[in-house]
Design a protein around this motif. Sequence first.
Motif, PDB file in Angstrom:
ATOM      1  N   HIS A   1       0.832  -1.205   0.000  1.00 59.17           N
ATOM      2  CA  HIS A   1       0.000   0.000   0.000  1.00 59.17           C
ATOM      3  C   HIS A   1       0.868   1.257   0.000  1.00 59.17           C
TER       4      HIS A   1
ATOM      5  N   GLN B   1       0.623   3.819  -3.211  1.00 56.34           N
ATOM      6  CA  GLN B   1      -0.055   5.094  -2.975  1.00 56.34           C
ATOM      7  C   GLN B   1       0.895   6.265  -2.725  1.00 56.34           C
TER       8      GLN B   1
ATOM      9  N   ALA C   1      -0.151   9.418  -4.966  1.00 57.93           N
ATOM     10  CA  ALA C   1      -1.481   9.979  -4.749  1.00 57.93           C
ATOM     11  C   ALA C   1      -1.690  10.470  -3.316  1.00 57.93           C
ATOM     12  N   HIS C   2      -1.220   9.710  -2.357  1.00 57.30           N
ATOM     13  CA  HIS C   2      -1.430  10.030  -0.940  1.00 57.30           C
ATOM     14  C   HIS C   2      -0.118   9.818  -0.166  1.00 57.30           C
TER      15      HIS C   2
ATOM     16  N   ALA D   1       0.880   6.967   2.721  1.00 55.12           N
ATOM     17  CA  ALA D   1       1.944   6.031   2.366  1.00 55.12           C
ATOM     18  C   ALA D   1       3.012   6.001   3.462  1.00 55.12           C
TER      19      ALA D   1
END
Length: 84
Positions: free
Chosen positions: A33, A37, A40-41, A45
């Motif tokens: 994850h 990510q 984007a995030h 992360a």
Amino acid sequence: MRWLGRSDTGLFATRTLSGHLLRGAAAFALLYHAIAQQQAHPGWALVAGLGALVVLRGCPMCWTIGLVETVGARWRRGTPVNEP
């Protein structure tokens, strides 16, 4: 959750092999994850990466050492590896 607790025999060992492998799977999911990510995030992360380090009780090498300690403790006692 006694089977996720630390073993008395090793610094990184877990009480059961299944608990140790469960910790590894959770850390792998968190690391996946974190990598997926990161664009984007980035905040989430970073949180996921830190969570993976907590679940592993250190780095991936520390988890691997704990796996060897867990299997070795079961082998020395003469009990099957997947029994508590």
